[in-house]
Structure formats: C-alpha cells, structure tokens
Design an enzyme around this catalytic site. Structure first.
Site, PDB file in Angstrom:
ATOM      1  N   ASP A  59      11.264   4.602  -9.423  1.00  0.00           N
ATOM      2  CA  ASP A  59      10.958   5.035 -10.797  1.00  0.00           C
ATOM      3  C   ASP A  59      11.632   6.348 -11.154  1.00  0.00           C
ATOM      4  O   ASP A  59      11.834   6.641 -12.334  1.00  0.00           O
ATOM      5  CB  ASP A  59       9.446   5.161 -10.988  1.00  0.00           C
ATOM      6  CG  ASP A  59       8.756   3.798 -11.073  1.00  0.00           C
ATOM      7  OD1 ASP A  59       9.454   2.772 -10.931  1.00  0.00           O
ATOM      8  OD2 ASP A  59       7.530   3.765 -11.261  1.00  0.00           O
TER       9      ASP A  59
ATOM     10  N   SER B 256       0.811  -1.211   0.000  1.00  0.00           N
ATOM     11  CA  SER B 256       0.000   0.000   0.000  1.00  0.00           C
ATOM     12  C   SER B 256       0.854   1.275   0.000  1.00  0.00           C
ATOM     13  O   SER B 256       1.616   1.512  -0.923  1.00  0.00           O
ATOM     14  CB  SER B 256      -0.967  -0.043   1.192  1.00  0.00           C
ATOM     15  OG  SER B 256      -1.946   0.941   1.106  1.00  0.00           O
TER      16      SER B 256
ATOM     17  N   LYS C 217      -0.540  -4.049  -3.623  1.00  0.00           N
ATOM     18  CA  LYS C 217      -1.868  -3.474  -3.357  1.00  0.00           C
ATOM     19  C   LYS C 217      -1.945  -2.134  -4.069  1.00  0.00           C
ATOM     20  O   LYS C 217      -1.333  -1.159  -3.646  1.00  0.00           O
ATOM     21  CB  LYS C 217      -2.112  -3.297  -1.859  1.00  0.00           C
ATOM     22  CG  LYS C 217      -3.509  -2.753  -1.558  1.00  0.00           C
ATOM     23  CD  LYS C 217      -3.725  -2.502  -0.077  1.00  0.00           C
ATOM     24  CE  LYS C 217      -5.111  -1.903   0.152  1.00  0.00           C
ATOM     25  NZ  LYS C 217      -5.316  -1.496   1.557  1.00  0.00           N
TER      26      LYS C 217
END
Length: 301
Positions: free
Chosen positions: A223, A212, A237
């Site tokens: 990223d 989460s 999730k």
C-alpha cells in the site's frame, strides 16, 4: 486451547526449545524423521532423515499423535532422552541416548541468488523476527545483494509487533497498519519512522498460506508502493487475537481487535491479491512463483 497446544504455540513463537533437533512427520501411521538440524544433539548422535521413531524412553509411540511424541522428546536442557529408532538398513531397533540442548528454530533462511538478488525466507513471526530480518539485510547487503525477495509463503503469522517493526525497516513514511479494538478508546495507528534499513528494490512472495502478521507486513509495503507482491491471494485474516492463560495451563483465544491496511481495508476472508499472480503446478517441484519473483527483482536493479 489445551495445555499441549499452548506449549507448542509458545515454543513455535519463541524461536527456540530444549530438545534434540529433529523435525518429524506422521507418514502412514509412522513417526518419521524428515529433517535433522545441523549442529544439534540428534545429528551428533547419528539420527538420520528417514529414521522412524518407535520408542521414546521405553514407551511405544506407534499409536500416539505426532504432538504427543514431540512433547515426549522435548524436555529440560541437560536431561537425557532415549530413542528407539527403526532404520530400513538395520534388522534390529537402534537405540540412542541423547542429551537435550537448547535448539534454535531456523525460522529465517537467507542467501544471495544469481544476479545479486538477496533472498529471505521467513516461516514464523517469532518474538525476534524483526531483529533477525535486520541482521539478514545487513549481511546480504555486505554480500553484494542489489535487490531483495522476501518469501512469506505458508507463513501463517505469529506476533504482530515484530511484523510491524520489520515493515518499518523498509519504509521512511506512511501508515503501517491500524487496529480498531472492541473497547472504545483502544484504536491505534502505527506509523513508519524516518529511517529505513533497505532502500533497494523489493519483492514479497505470498500464497494462500500467508496469513495474519504476514499479511500486515505485505499490505504495509504494497500500500505504500514499496514492493511488488507476487504469488497467490493470501488467506485473509483481519483479526487480532489474544490468548488468556488459565491456571490449569490451558488458554482461551479471543478476538480483541481488527486490523486495517494503510488503504483502510480489513482482509478478513478477502486476503491480499498480488499484482503478479502466479500458481505453482500441483505435480512436480518446479517453483514458478519464486522464479517470477527473482526475475522481477533482477530487472528492478
């Protein structure tokens, strides 16, 4: 969610509660004290790790669930709770009268490891988690840390906004996360601002229990080429949920949106795959994941 489940979640994510300052676990049908927090009423009263809670305010708790016992021990600040404790070294039940106080949950632990590596372990994304991380960064830098490991293993999430704000502490530009709502017009993209509190090398440690909000934080840094991800593939999730509270104290948890990483990926059931995959042995206490994370952090300075 039941009233009790909702109260437990609120306490976990607030970062504090009113109680005596012990962590317990059910071991072979006994409620055992596994940790006594420092500077708490329980420590001052003489409660020890390994003690078994048999009674709370005169009630036998042997057959109760752990959550029930936790709720009995917690209560308004300034009130007294009576604990009946079995201790192997004592033939009789020990009784403690303890005045409840506000207890700060130790969700963040920090230290400087060998080689000038700062280490932060975060167990929950509480309401103030980003501020706690900001303060920890300042203290670690003052103590001579030249690189950093953030340990998010088994951190199952919590509030989303503190995770976004915390990621922003390490980024000068780029997308942090994008949410896409079920209702048209509710999509939102979160961008990093131009300031960062930590420009030095960073390693993020994850495992299957990382989920989460923790995945939002880790994906934002990975990223944007801001960290090295070490450990195991995360839980996966990719949904944003909201609890709608009912008049009777219960709650209904509904998915209101899905989130996407800076690369446009939804992590549902997929998870984040670390660049450096490391598994810990099933037997023993050797922490190969942490050792590898520290090694990478040391060689990155």
């Amino acid at each position: 969610m039941s009233r009790e489940e909702l109260e437990m979640l609120d306490t976990q994510l607030s970062g504090h509660f009113s109680g005596v300052g012990i962590a317990m676990r059910k071991v072979k049908n006994e409620i055992m004290v596994v940790q006594v927090l420092e500077g708490t009423p329980a420590q001052e009263a003489g409660i020890r790790e390994g003690d078994v809670v048999k009674e709370v305010d005169g009630r036998d708790v042997t057959a109760m669930d752990l959550d029930e016992v936790v709720m009995l021990i917690r209560g308004p600040e300034g009130t007294t709770v009576s604990l009946g404790i079995y201790r192997p070294s004592s033939p009789e039940l020990l009784r403690f009268e303890i005045v409840r106080r506000e207890i700060q949950i130790p969700v963040l632990r920090k230290e400087v490891k060998e080689g000038g590596v700062g280490y932060i372990q975060l167990t929950d994304w509480t309401e103030d988690a980003d501020q706690r991380i900001r303060e920890a960064l300042s203290e670690l830098e003052g103590e001579g840390a030249r690189s950093l490991v953030i340990d998010l293993r088994s951190n199952t999430g919590g509030y989303m906004d503190p995770a976004i704000n915390a990621a922003d502490l390490f980024l000068r530009q780029g997308v942090i996360v994008t949410s896409r709502g079920r209702v048209p017009g509710t999509d939102r993209e979160y961008q990093a601002d131009a300031e960062a509190s930590w420009d030095l090398p960073l390693v993020v440690l994850v495992n299957r229990g990382t989920a989460s909000s923790s995945e939002i934080f880790a994906a934002a840094l990975r990223d944007n080429q801001r960290c090295t991800l070490v450990g195991e593939t995360t839980f996966g999730k990719g949904s944003i949920q909201k609890i709608f509270r009912q008049e009777d104290g219960t709650g209904i948890r509904l998915t209101i949106a899905r989130y996407y990483t800076p690369q446009g990926v939804n992590l549902d059931e997929e998870g984040l795959v670390p660049e450096v995959l490391v598994k810990n042995p099933v037997v023993g206490e050797e922490d190969l994941q942490l050792e590898k994370a520290l090694e990478i952090a040391r060689t990155s300075t």
